[in-house]
Design a protein around this motif. Structure first.
Motif, short mmCIF file in Angstrom:
data_model
loop_
_atom_site.label_atom_id
_atom_site.label_comp_id
_atom_site.label_asym_id
_atom_site.label_seq_id
_atom_site.Cartn_x
_atom_site.Cartn_y
_atom_site.Cartn_z
N ILE A 10 0.86 -1.17 0.00
CA ILE A 10 0.00 0.00 0.00
C ILE A 10 0.90 1.23 0.00
O ILE A 10 1.63 1.47 0.95
CB ILE A 10 -0.92 0.05 1.23
N GLY A 11 0.86 1.99 -1.09
CA GLY A 11 1.67 3.20 -1.18
C GLY A 11 2.78 3.08 -2.20
O GLY A 11 3.57 2.13 -2.15
N GLY A 16 7.48 2.51 -0.57
CA GLY A 16 6.66 1.46 -1.17
C GLY A 16 7.23 0.97 -2.47
O GLY A 16 7.22 -0.25 -2.76
N ASP A 34 -2.12 2.50 -4.84
CA ASP A 34 -1.90 3.85 -4.34
C ASP A 34 -3.11 4.69 -4.68
O ASP A 34 -3.71 4.53 -5.76
CB ASP A 34 -0.64 4.47 -4.94
N GLN A 35 -3.46 5.61 -3.77
CA GLN A 35 -4.62 6.46 -4.04
C GLN A 35 -4.34 7.47 -5.14
O GLN A 35 -5.26 8.10 -5.68
CB GLN A 35 -5.05 7.18 -2.77
N THR A 172 -8.00 3.67 -3.26
CA THR A 172 -7.97 4.05 -1.85
C THR A 172 -8.33 2.86 -0.98
O THR A 172 -9.38 2.22 -1.19
CB THR A 172 -8.96 5.20 -1.57
N ASN A 200 2.28 -1.94 4.75
CA ASN A 200 1.79 -0.58 4.91
C ASN A 200 2.94 0.40 4.69
O ASN A 200 3.78 0.62 5.56
CB ASN A 200 1.21 -0.44 6.33
N CYS A 201 2.99 1.00 3.51
CA CYS A 201 4.05 1.95 3.14
C CYS A 201 3.43 3.31 2.84
O CYS A 201 3.76 3.94 1.83
CB CYS A 201 4.82 1.46 1.92
N THR A 202 2.53 3.76 3.69
CA THR A 202 1.75 4.95 3.39
C THR A 202 2.24 6.22 4.08
O THR A 202 1.51 7.21 4.18
CB THR A 202 0.26 4.72 3.75
N TRP A 205 0.33 8.66 6.51
CA TRP A 205 -0.99 8.04 6.70
C TRP A 205 -0.89 6.62 7.25
O TRP A 205 -1.88 5.92 7.35
CB TRP A 205 -1.77 8.05 5.38
N ALA A 206 0.31 6.20 7.62
CA ALA A 206 0.50 4.82 8.08
C ALA A 206 -0.31 4.51 9.33
O ALA A 206 -0.79 3.39 9.51
CB ALA A 206 1.98 4.55 8.34
N ILE A 209 -3.88 3.50 8.27
CA ILE A 209 -3.97 2.13 7.76
C ILE A 209 -3.83 1.14 8.91
O ILE A 209 -4.57 0.14 8.98
CB ILE A 209 -2.87 1.89 6.71
#
Length: 390
Positions: A10-11, A16, A34-35, A172, A200-202, A205-206, A209
């Motif tokens: 994610i990311g 990521g 990714d969003q 998302t 989780n590589c956000t 925003w980690a 998640i």
């Protein structure tokens, strides 16, 4: 639901992208979501530092040196893709107390094998002829380097897909899929994605998640500004910063902190940093932060008083309370992994983080012990990202 991948990242920021690249190179089936597009968050709002010079003795310095070996080793053939510059860094001390502190830092770093050369005033001015006349001395770190971070993210995602990874933009994540306690994938705005492992590589925003999986990872945003000057002939030859920068990197103060970091780019512009402040995700442009940037930069390089700034940008560094990133498997939610919280060192640490995670994901013992970065080190009484930014 999509066919299950071995790994879902994610990311698609630099962290990521590096994780996906090394996982795919290791033979794992990889999906990236990714969003937005690669480097759409923090990776697009930083300077691209790969610094050894600002690291204190401990796990982060070990990870830094490992990452540098990856940048200069197996990724060396790609260095032209992301404008890798082994320009070296110089720390400048303009007060006797700062010079004494710099000498202490150099002594400790040398004991760990860091290459550093003391610069007396004459040597400093040979290296940087336009430095302030107030400079009393400095330290030269030949290993300090620079990349263009957006190019790193974009090319690592591309290289990952060439090794079999699949990238989905505009997705998302809205929920975590589970089978009992185990994480088995994610629910998104474009359907469900199944995976043996979710990473989780956000970045900033980690924590959000992690909360979807019912665990607390206190990664918080720390806002930072960068100014860009008009193109000039070569005037600044290294990454140059004041000794006070090291103190600001290690500080947990929520208020505005500013210390000069000045460097040239291949295009002739000069990048001026850096500020740090915890204001949540407030994107308001701070004129005070910009004023401090300009003032500090002119103190380091007086010629900048006659140079125009043509733009500025800012973003949010993913900050952890203990100043260490969160890397590894989250035992509180089996199947969930994290790679976030690198703050201002994320670009430099990205490839080391990605390679180490790929080793762990394939069941191998990582080259570097990930225990100091374990997600579960944050107990139940640790602040949530929302509490810590109030």
């Amino acid at each position: 639901m999509s066919r299950a991948s071995d790994v879902l990242v994610i990311g698609a920021g630099v962290i990521g992208a590096a994780t996906a690249y090394f996982a795919a190179k290791a033979g794992l089936s990889v999906t990236i979501v990714d969003q937005g597009l690669p480097a759409g968050g923090t990776s697009s709002a930083c300077e691209g530092n790969i610094l050894v010079s600002d690291k204190e003795l401990g796990p982060e310095l070990e990870l830094t040196r490992y990452s540098l070996s990856v940048w200069k080793g197996e990724l060396a053939e790609h260095r032209h893709l992301w404008e890798f510059e082994a320009k070296g860094g110089i720390i400048v001390a303009s007060r006797p107390s700062s010079l004494e502190s710099l000498h202490r830092v150099m002594k400790v770093q040398r004991s760990f094998g860091v290459v550093v050369e003391e610069l007396d005033p004459a040597a400093l001015r040979r290296a940087e002829p336009h430095i302030t006349p107030d400079a009393l001395g400095g330290a030269y770190y030949p290993e300090d380097s620079q990349v263009q971070p957006m190019l790193v993210a974009a090319h690592l995602v591309r290289l990952a897909t060439e090794s079999g990874a699949v990238f989905h933009a505009g997705v998302t994540v809205t929920g975590i899929l589970r089978d009992g306690d185990r994480v088995t994938g994610v629910r998104t705005s474009k359907g469900e994605f199944a995976a043996g492992n979710v990473v989780n590589c956000t970045g900033t925003w980690a924590g959000e998640i992690a909360a979807l999986a019912g665990v607390n990872v206190p990664v918080m945003p720390r806002r930072g500004f960068v100014m860009v000057t008009e193109p000039l002939p070569p005037m600044v030859h290294h990454k140059v910063y004041a000794a006070e920068y090291i103190d600001n990197v290690g500080s947990s103060d929520a208020g505005l902190q500013a210390s000069p970091v000045v460097e040239g780019t291949p295009g002739g512009t000069i990048l001026i940093g850096s500020t740090r402040e915890r204001v949540g995700f407030d994107r308001t442009v701070s004129t005070e932060a910009l004023r401090r940037l300009a003032q500090n930069a002119m103190g380091l390089f007086p010629f900048l008083a006659e140079v125009r700034a043509i733009r500025h940008y800012h973003g949010f560094r993913p900050y952890c309370p203990d100043h260490l990133p969160v890397i590894g498997h989250d035992d509180r939610a089996p199947g969930l992994w994290h790679a976030a919280g690198h703050e201002g060192a994320g670009i430099g640490l990205s490839v080391g983080t990605g390679k180490l995670l790929s080793q762990a994901l394939t069941g191998r013992t990582p080259d570097l012990d990930l225990t100091p970065f374990a997600p579960a080190r944050f107990g139940a009484d640790a602040p949530t990202p929302w509490e810590a930014t109030r």
